[in-house]
Scaffold this motif. Structure first.
Motif, PDB file in Angstrom:
ATOM      1  N   SER A   8      18.495  45.134  77.563  1.00 30.21           N
ATOM      2  CA  SER A   8      18.909  44.067  78.485  1.00 30.21           C
ATOM      3  C   SER A   8      19.740  44.631  79.636  1.00 30.21           C
ATOM      4  O   SER A   8      19.558  44.235  80.787  1.00 30.21           O
ATOM      5  CB  SER A   8      19.732  43.015  77.753  1.00 30.21           C
ATOM      6  N   ALA A   9      20.644  45.568  79.329  1.00 24.89           N
ATOM      7  CA  ALA A   9      21.472  46.171  80.374  1.00 24.89           C
ATOM      8  C   ALA A   9      20.618  46.932  81.378  1.00 24.89           C
ATOM      9  O   ALA A   9      20.852  46.858  82.588  1.00 24.89           O
ATOM     10  CB  ALA A   9      22.508  47.108  79.743  1.00 24.89           C
ATOM     11  N   VAL A  10      19.595  47.634  80.894  1.00 23.27           N
ATOM     12  CA  VAL A  10      18.713  48.379  81.795  1.00 23.27           C
ATOM     13  C   VAL A  10      17.902  47.413  82.660  1.00 23.27           C
ATOM     14  O   VAL A  10      17.778  47.603  83.879  1.00 23.27           O
ATOM     15  CB  VAL A  10      17.788  49.331  81.007  1.00 23.27           C
ATOM     16  N   VAL A  11      17.358  46.366  82.052  1.00 22.36           N
ATOM     17  CA  VAL A  11      16.557  45.398  82.814  1.00 22.36           C
ATOM     18  C   VAL A  11      17.415  44.710  83.877  1.00 22.36           C
ATOM     19  O   VAL A  11      17.014  44.602  85.040  1.00 22.36           O
ATOM     20  CB  VAL A  11      15.901  44.360  81.872  1.00 22.36           C
ATOM     21  N   ILE A  12      18.593  44.266  83.495  1.00 17.72           N
ATOM     22  CA  ILE A  12      19.484  43.623  84.453  1.00 17.72           C
ATOM     23  C   ILE A  12      19.914  44.629  85.517  1.00 17.72           C
ATOM     24  O   ILE A  12      20.001  44.296  86.703  1.00 17.72           O
ATOM     25  CB  ILE A  12      20.699  42.997  83.738  1.00 17.72           C
ATOM     26  N   GLY A  13      20.150  45.873  85.116  1.00 17.28           N
ATOM     27  CA  GLY A  13      20.505  46.917  86.079  1.00 17.28           C
ATOM     28  C   GLY A  13      19.412  47.161  87.096  1.00 17.28           C
ATOM     29  O   GLY A  13      19.688  47.349  88.285  1.00 17.28           O
ATOM     30  N   VAL A  14      18.163  47.148  86.651  1.00 19.54           N
ATOM     31  CA  VAL A  14      17.035  47.321  87.575  1.00 19.54           C
ATOM     32  C   VAL A  14      17.002  46.167  88.576  1.00 19.54           C
ATOM     33  O   VAL A  14      16.863  46.378  89.790  1.00 19.54           O
ATOM     34  CB  VAL A  14      15.694  47.407  86.806  1.00 19.54           C
ATOM     35  N   ILE A  15      17.149  44.958  88.081  1.00 22.44           N
ATOM     36  CA  ILE A  15      17.093  43.781  88.952  1.00 22.44           C
ATOM     37  C   ILE A  15      18.258  43.787  89.939  1.00 22.44           C
ATOM     38  O   ILE A  15      18.060  43.634  91.151  1.00 22.44           O
ATOM     39  CB  ILE A  15      17.088  42.485  88.119  1.00 22.44           C
ATOM     40  N   VAL A  16      19.467  43.984  89.443  1.00 22.63           N
ATOM     41  CA  VAL A  16      20.650  43.960  90.296  1.00 22.63           C
ATOM     42  C   VAL A  16      20.614  45.113  91.294  1.00 22.63           C
ATOM     43  O   VAL A  16      20.910  44.929  92.480  1.00 22.63           O
ATOM     44  CB  VAL A  16      21.943  43.981  89.443  1.00 22.63           C
ATOM     45  N   GLY A  17      20.239  46.296  90.849  1.00 23.90           N
ATOM     46  CA  GLY A  17      20.153  47.442  91.754  1.00 23.90           C
ATOM     47  C   GLY A  17      19.120  47.242  92.848  1.00 23.90           C
ATOM     48  O   GLY A  17      19.362  47.549  94.018  1.00 23.90           O
ATOM     49  N   THR A  18      17.961  46.713  92.479  1.00 21.78           N
ATOM     50  CA  THR A  18      16.911  46.459  93.462  1.00 21.78           C
ATOM     51  C   THR A  18      17.347  45.410  94.471  1.00 21.78           C
ATOM     52  O   THR A  18      17.149  45.578  95.683  1.00 21.78           O
ATOM     53  CB  THR A  18      15.616  46.008  92.754  1.00 21.78           C
ATOM     54  N   LEU A  19      17.946  44.332  94.007  1.00 24.54           N
ATOM     55  CA  LEU A  19      18.426  43.295  94.925  1.00 24.54           C
ATOM     56  C   LEU A  19      19.544  43.828  95.823  1.00 24.54           C
ATOM     57  O   LEU A  19      19.626  43.470  96.994  1.00 24.54           O
ATOM     58  CB  LEU A  19      18.885  42.063  94.153  1.00 24.54           C
ATOM     59  N   GLY A  20      20.379  44.689  95.258  1.00 25.08           N
ATOM     60  CA  GLY A  20      21.435  45.308  96.055  1.00 25.08           C
ATOM     61  C   GLY A  20      20.867  46.164  97.176  1.00 25.08           C
ATOM     62  O   GLY A  20      21.389  46.185  98.291  1.00 25.08           O
ATOM     63  N   ARG A  21      19.773  46.868  96.898  1.00 29.87           N
ATOM     64  CA  ARG A  21      19.126  47.671  97.942  1.00 29.87           C
ATOM     65  C   ARG A  21      18.457  46.785  98.987  1.00 29.87           C
ATOM     66  O   ARG A  21      18.430  47.121 100.163  1.00 29.87           O
ATOM     67  CB  ARG A  21      18.067  48.584  97.325  1.00 29.87           C
ATOM     68  N   LEU A  22      17.906  45.666  98.550  1.00 27.04           N
ATOM     69  CA  LEU A  22      17.203  44.780  99.478  1.00 27.04           C
ATOM     70  C   LEU A  22      18.126  44.135 100.506  1.00 27.04           C
ATOM     71  O   LEU A  22      17.695  43.833 101.611  1.00 27.04           O
ATOM     72  CB  LEU A  22      16.447  43.697  98.709  1.00 27.04           C
TER      73      LEU A  22
END
Length: 87
Positions: A8-22
């Motif tokens: 869950s931490a990895v999945v949320i990290g992927v989502i949050v990191g990607t949105l942060g880059r966007l």
């Protein structure tokens, strides 16, 4: 920590990191693993900040918590990009 908690931490990290880059303008020259790492860190720190503000557990989607996490991820990505550019 359970395996599901790590996943869950990895999945949320992927989502949050990607949105942060966007939310950042232009191209960021950091890799996918750095993005995930920044996202995971932003998710944990953002959850702590949201809990401190009393907005971590609300009815429905915790929009304020998500905004805090995404903002932290954007700051983290920008800082990491600047740090890597200096090297």
């Amino acid at each position: 920590m359970e395996i599901s908690g790590i996943i869950s931490a990895v999945v949320i990290g992927v989502i949050v990191g990607t949105l942060g880059r966007l939310v950042l303008p232009g191209r960021q020259r950091i890799g996918v693993l750095w993005t995930i790492g920044v996202g995971i860190a932003a998710a944990f720190v953002g959850t702590g900040i949201a809990a401190g503000l009393g907005v971590a557990d609300t009815k429905g989607v915790d929009w304020i918590e998500w905004l805090i996490q995404i903002g932290l991820a954007a700051v983290g990505v920008a800082a990491l990009e600047r740090f890597k550019a200096r090297r």
